[in-house]
Design a protein around this motif. Structure first.
Motif, PDB file in Angstrom:
ATOM      1  N   PRO A  89     -11.625 -23.719  -5.820  1.00  0.00           N
ATOM      2  CA  PRO A  89     -10.996 -24.030  -4.533  1.00  0.00           C
ATOM      3  C   PRO A  89     -10.577 -25.501  -4.513  1.00  0.00           C
ATOM      4  O   PRO A  89     -11.285 -26.366  -5.031  1.00  0.00           O
ATOM      5  CB  PRO A  89     -12.099 -23.780  -3.512  1.00  0.00           C
ATOM      6  CG  PRO A  89     -13.105 -22.923  -4.198  1.00  0.00           C
ATOM      7  CD  PRO A  89     -13.004 -23.262  -5.655  1.00  0.00           C
ATOM      8  N   GLN A 144      -7.850 -25.275   7.167  1.00  0.00           N
ATOM      9  CA  GLN A 144      -6.883 -24.428   6.489  1.00  0.00           C
ATOM     10  C   GLN A 144      -6.407 -23.345   7.447  1.00  0.00           C
ATOM     11  O   GLN A 144      -7.202 -22.643   8.046  1.00  0.00           O
ATOM     12  CB  GLN A 144      -7.518 -23.776   5.262  1.00  0.00           C
ATOM     13  CG  GLN A 144      -7.904 -24.803   4.230  1.00  0.00           C
ATOM     14  CD  GLN A 144      -8.400 -24.126   2.975  1.00  0.00           C
ATOM     15  OE1 GLN A 144      -7.661 -23.376   2.363  1.00  0.00           O
ATOM     16  NE2 GLN A 144      -9.629 -24.390   2.612  1.00  0.00           N
ATOM     17  N   LEU A 166     -10.281 -19.964   0.685  1.00  0.00           N
ATOM     18  CA  LEU A 166      -9.931 -21.364   0.515  1.00  0.00           C
ATOM     19  C   LEU A 166      -8.678 -21.483  -0.337  1.00  0.00           C
ATOM     20  O   LEU A 166      -8.380 -20.618  -1.156  1.00  0.00           O
ATOM     21  CB  LEU A 166     -11.080 -22.120  -0.166  1.00  0.00           C
ATOM     22  CG  LEU A 166     -12.423 -22.064   0.544  1.00  0.00           C
ATOM     23  CD1 LEU A 166     -13.502 -22.688  -0.331  1.00  0.00           C
ATOM     24  CD2 LEU A 166     -12.350 -22.780   1.879  1.00  0.00           C
TER      25      LEU A 166
END
Length: 66
Positions: A54, A4, A44
């Motif tokens: 998440p 991410q 997240l």
């Protein structure tokens, strides 16, 4: 999660969780990524269908069998 990016995957909403996966509230106006880094948590991507989870942990959207 390393996959991410720091911008929250191009503006996706972020959820901050502790080492046990429990959501940590981020003070209004604080950047979730910076808050998570300062306090030893993870930022997240939030599941769009189940906002309290998440996305990487959402077994409703992606069952464990997959």
């Amino acid at each position: 999660m390393a996959h991410q990016d720091r911008s929250g995957a191009a503006g996706m909403p972020l959820i901050v969780v502790d080492r046990n996966g429990v959501e940590i509230p981020v003070p209004a106006g604080d950047d979730p990524s910076a808050f998570a880094e300062q306090h030893g948590h993870q930022a997240l991507i939030r599941c769009l269908n189940h906002p309290t989870v998440p996305a990487v942990d959402c077994t409703t959207c992606v069952p464990l069998e997959d």
